[in-house]
Design an enzyme around this catalytic site. Sequence first.
Site, short mmCIF file in Angstrom:
data_model
loop_
_atom_site.label_atom_id
_atom_site.label_comp_id
_atom_site.label_asym_id
_atom_site.label_seq_id
_atom_site.Cartn_x
_atom_site.Cartn_y
_atom_site.Cartn_z
CG ASP A 19 -1.83 -0.98 1.14
OD1 ASP A 19 -2.27 -1.70 -0.14
OD2 ASP A 19 -2.38 -1.73 2.09
CE LYS A 22 2.49 -2.45 -4.31
NZ LYS A 22 2.05 -2.18 -2.97
CB ALA A 45 -2.71 -6.67 -5.10
N GLY A 46 -4.49 -4.51 -3.72
CA GLY A 46 -5.50 -3.43 -3.93
C GLY A 46 -4.82 -2.11 -4.53
CD GLN A 206 1.05 -8.97 -2.40
OE1 GLN A 206 1.58 -9.46 -2.93
NE2 GLN A 206 -0.43 -8.70 -2.57
N GLY A 284 -10.57 -2.94 3.68
CA GLY A 284 -11.34 -1.90 4.28
C GLY A 284 -10.79 -1.82 5.80
P1 GDP Z 1 -0.76 0.10 -3.43
O1 GDP Z 1 -1.26 -1.05 -3.04
O2 GDP Z 1 0.72 0.35 -3.19
O3 GDP Z 1 -0.95 0.46 -4.91
O4 GDP Z 1 -1.62 1.36 -2.55
P2 GDP Z 1 -3.29 1.40 -2.40
O5 GDP Z 1 -3.96 1.78 -3.75
O6 GDP Z 1 -3.64 0.24 -1.65
O7 GDP Z 1 -3.07 2.63 -1.46
C1 GDP Z 1 -2.35 3.94 -1.27
C2 GDP Z 1 -3.46 4.96 -1.11
O8 GDP Z 1 -3.06 6.07 -1.31
C3 GDP Z 1 -4.64 4.92 -2.23
O9 GDP Z 1 -5.90 5.35 -1.46
C4 GDP Z 1 -4.07 6.13 -3.03
O10 GDP Z 1 -5.36 6.84 -3.99
C5 GDP Z 1 -3.44 7.07 -1.94
N1 GDP Z 1 -2.41 7.72 -2.72
C6 GDP Z 1 -1.40 7.47 -3.37
N2 GDP Z 1 -0.41 8.35 -3.47
C7 GDP Z 1 -0.75 9.33 -2.62
C8 GDP Z 1 -0.36 10.78 -2.46
O11 GDP Z 1 0.72 11.09 -2.67
N3 GDP Z 1 -1.21 11.45 -1.38
C9 GDP Z 1 -2.27 10.92 -0.93
N4 GDP Z 1 -2.72 11.86 -0.13
N5 GDP Z 1 -2.70 9.73 -1.34
C10 GDP Z 1 -2.01 8.82 -2.07
P1 IMO Z 2 -0.90 -4.20 -2.31
O1 IMO Z 2 -0.42 -4.85 -3.43
C1 IMO Z 2 -1.10 -4.56 2.11
C2 IMO Z 2 -0.92 -8.43 3.95
C3 IMO Z 2 -2.12 -8.77 4.83
C4 IMO Z 2 -1.37 -9.62 5.73
C5 IMO Z 2 -0.43 -10.58 4.80
C6 IMO Z 2 -0.95 -12.03 4.37
O2 IMO Z 2 -2.16 -3.45 -2.19
O3 IMO Z 2 0.10 -3.24 -1.58
P2 IMO Z 2 -2.29 -12.72 2.48
O4 IMO Z 2 -3.83 -12.41 2.13
O5 IMO Z 2 -1.42 -12.19 1.29
O6 IMO Z 2 -2.08 -14.05 2.95
O7 IMO Z 2 -2.04 -11.75 3.66
O8 IMO Z 2 -0.14 -9.51 3.81
N1 IMO Z 2 -1.10 -8.06 2.44
C7 IMO Z 2 -1.15 -6.83 2.12
N2 IMO Z 2 -0.84 -5.78 2.85
N3 IMO Z 2 -0.97 -4.64 1.00
C8 IMO Z 2 -1.26 -5.61 0.02
O9 IMO Z 2 -1.24 -5.38 -1.16
C9 IMO Z 2 -1.29 -6.83 0.87
N4 IMO Z 2 -1.37 -8.16 0.42
C10 IMO Z 2 -1.10 -8.78 1.52
O10 IMO Z 2 -2.65 -7.87 5.37
O11 IMO Z 2 -0.93 -9.12 6.65
MG MG Z 3 -2.96 -1.86 -1.88
#
Ligand code: GDP
Ligand code: IMO
Ligand code: MG
Length: 412
Positions: A19, A22, A45-46, A206, A284
Amino acid sequence: MPKQINPSNIAIVGMEWGDEGKGKIVDFLAEKADVVARFNGGNNAGHTIEVDDKKIVLHLIPSGVMHKNKFNVVGNGLVVDPRVLLHEIEFLEKNKIKVSPDNLAISENAHVILPHHIEEDKKVGGAIGTTARGIGPAYTDKAARIGLKVYEFVDDAIFRKRFGEEEFYQEYKEYANELKQYVGDTSAIMNNSIDRNKKVIFEGAQGTLLDIDHGTYPFVTSSNATAGGVCTGLGISPKKVQGVLGVCKAYKTRVGLGPFPTEITGAVGEKIQKIGKEFGATTGRQRRVGWFDALIGKYAVMINGIDSIALTKLDVLTTVEKLKICVAYKHKGSIIKNFTTNMKVLQNCQPVYEELDGWWDDITKVRTYDKLPNNAKKYLRRIEELLGVPISIVSVGPRREQTIVARNEFLF
Ligand code: GDP
Ligand code: IMO
Ligand code: MG
């Protein structure tokens, strides 16, 4: 090895516990790319992307899909839940984003997540706080050599023979029929693209500390999220990977359980959690929040061979009066300067902090490095110094355009 200037392909990996942003960074760089390929993980992943008025969270399909005329690859290193993948395609089409075999291929060698994997994960994943998507059990079957590969899934003679008696068979047979058109030899596609000097992004899921080998085991995921995963997860040689970009949050977060030395409890942590909207994009769940940890940063640079960093969410730290950076750990009376994946040690480490002054000006509309407040620049410079690599991108908001390119030489 000398660093490659303006590489034609770049691995984009998370430097912490996922998170890091990426999705946003991949989407930003995908503008100039031809191919975007995922190499690990699954729908745990999200990846969030905000463009125009849309906020899209991708779980399986690479973030290149948000641009027209980019080819997207789901590599052999993934575990694919066919139901989720089809829902994602449907969801994207509802949002007027076209998905077809012209812009998406799925590796015939990826493994399939079936309902019993999800059931199993719900039962046993709680001890780690997994996403309960069946990821661990599907990789377990892969390692035990009893998994189901995508090519077997879409070949009904094989799928029926193995799972014809199961309750889910009819439903999943339909999924297989729909997915068949996307299935192919993605290693050939990748090698071809790279050899023809196409611009390629390897999109990590991740992050380094969730990597099964190099993360905070057992509080990790079940795949290689680090740069090494690019080769095994896509079928390409390490000699072909030209650049590595680490995505690093301006502070740290973690969903799920496990040690987190710089975790902030109390009002400042709550403030960052709230302003940063730190809730998991997949489940969430509230993300735990911590100060910047230079030991983790240095470790991620080493494990992945990071050339430069995309530092995200700098805007979230605006108005935090004093910013802390962890520069060492105290462990039983001694000082540790390097990160450790020994959980017995890590869970007894106390952070040693340096303190920097914060800044008050809104930076979400800043588009050039020079216009950032001085204290923000000092914070960035200190991070560069401690990690020993330059920051090439600074992200100041979730939207595509809220991105500052500080240095271009390690990017496309
Ligand atoms: P990922 O899994 O690495 O792609 O990251 P996520 O999407 O799970 O979580 C990153 C969150 O931060 C998302 O809600 C993005 O929209 C938000 N985000 C990404 N870059 C920025 C930033 O520079 N500033 C803010 N405020 N939010 C960001
Ligand atoms: P993105 O790509 C954050 C965490 C879970 C848990 C551990 C194992 O969005 O960054 P799993 O379901 O993979 O067996 O869970 O890894 N986890 C993540 N945390 N971002 C992710 O993906 C994750 N994918 C798995 O919360 O601690
Ligand atoms: Mg994510």
